[in-house]
Scaffold this active site. Structure first.
Site, mmCIF file in Angstrom:
data_model
loop_
_atom_site.group_PDB
_atom_site.id
_atom_site.type_symbol
_atom_site.label_atom_id
_atom_site.label_comp_id
_atom_site.label_asym_id
_atom_site.label_seq_id
_atom_site.Cartn_x
_atom_site.Cartn_y
_atom_site.Cartn_z
ATOM 1 N N SER A 132 -9.772 -16.459 -39.962
ATOM 2 C CA SER A 132 -9.780 -17.428 -41.061
ATOM 3 C C SER A 132 -10.802 -17.260 -42.049
ATOM 4 O O SER A 132 -11.865 -16.833 -41.826
ATOM 5 C CB SER A 132 -9.769 -18.762 -40.178
ATOM 6 O OG SER A 132 -9.982 -20.107 -41.269
ATOM 7 N N TYR A 146 -14.465 -24.048 -34.459
ATOM 8 C CA TYR A 146 -13.667 -23.257 -34.948
ATOM 9 C C TYR A 146 -14.230 -22.423 -35.811
ATOM 10 O O TYR A 146 -13.858 -21.028 -35.665
ATOM 11 C CB TYR A 146 -12.556 -24.119 -35.948
ATOM 12 C CG TYR A 146 -11.466 -23.504 -36.459
ATOM 13 C CD1 TYR A 146 -10.470 -22.904 -35.929
ATOM 14 C CD2 TYR A 146 -11.550 -23.282 -37.972
ATOM 15 C CE1 TYR A 146 -9.262 -22.477 -36.245
ATOM 16 C CE2 TYR A 146 -10.489 -22.442 -38.455
ATOM 17 C CZ TYR A 146 -9.646 -22.220 -37.738
ATOM 18 O OH TYR A 146 -8.390 -21.219 -38.271
#
Length: 237
Positions: A132, A146
């Site tokens: 990501s 995350y």
């Protein structure tokens, strides 16, 4: 097109969103594709029916199940690890078990899957992990765990690229930005905030991410390894 005719591909986390687009792209390019799913059985069965791919139930939070799935898939030409989860919240208040599960799925599973795949992978194989842009940039609070998990994948790719490089096996990370999926829809409540960071002010399409992955898995990318490939409309620029 038959770029991947005769090639065997395993996609961990392929039933929805970016994963489903990856499955469709490899099938359309001639590959024999197997993909895993956990909580989306109906979507997985429908995708398998539509594409002629094979759907298999596998819990990516279970290390032994991930290793067994990769091992039992036999020699893979391409492994794509797309399975991942996200949790939001104040780091001081999040359930530690939920954070550990996120790390199991987002870090442990890609590592163990990549290592297991390399045991049988032929020379010139491809390992691609979906990271990501948040591995590079985290512009909002509440997503520290995350961000940690996606940054960890950067080290995974760099390290394993050196371990497997002598056999011509490449290891790369693809880092999407905001992408139009069920969990982050293009018309969702956070779109204006996300687009404000971007040069191209829209969500990406899963097919665009799949296209980058197909290139990395193809014959033109044999010298590309240990690298991060961001596709984010300049979200992280």
């Amino acid at each position: 097109m038959a770029v991947f005719k005769g090639k065997t591909v395993l996609v961990l986390g392929g039933s929805r969103g970016i994963g489903a687009a990856i499955v469709k792209r490899f099938v359309s390019d001639g590959a024999a594709v197997t993909f895993t799913y956990a909580g989306s059985r109906e979507a997985a069965e429908q995708l398998a029916l539509e594409t002629g791919s094979t759907a298999v139930l596998t819990d990516s939070s279970d290390r032994d199940a991930v290793i067994a799935r990769v091992r039992d898939s036999g020699p893979l030409d391409v492994l794509v690890v797309n399975a991942g989860i996200v949790i939001f919240g104040d780091a001081l208040e999040l359930d530690p078990d939920a954070v550990d599960r996120l790390f199991q799925i987002n870090i442990h599973a890609p590592y163990h899957a990549a290592v297991e795949a390399a045991r049988q992978m032929p020379e010139g194989g491809r390992i691609i992990v979906i990271g990501s842009v948040n591995g590079d940039r985290m512009p909002v609070p509440g997503m520290a765990s995350y961000a940690v998990s996606k940054s960890a994948l950067q080290g995974l790719a760099r390290g394993l690229a050196r371990d497997f490089g002598p056999r011509g096996i490449t290891v790369n990370v693809v880092q999407p930005g905001p992408t139009d999926t069920d969990t982050n829809p293009a018309d969702g409540p956070m779109k204006d905030m996300m687009h404000s960071f971007m040069a191209i002010k829209r969500h990406g399409r899963p097919e665009e991410v799949a296209g980058m992955i197909a290139w990395l898995a193809g014959p033109e990318a044999g010298f590309v390894t240990g690298a991060l490939h961001t596709i984010d409309g300049a979200f992280g620029a």
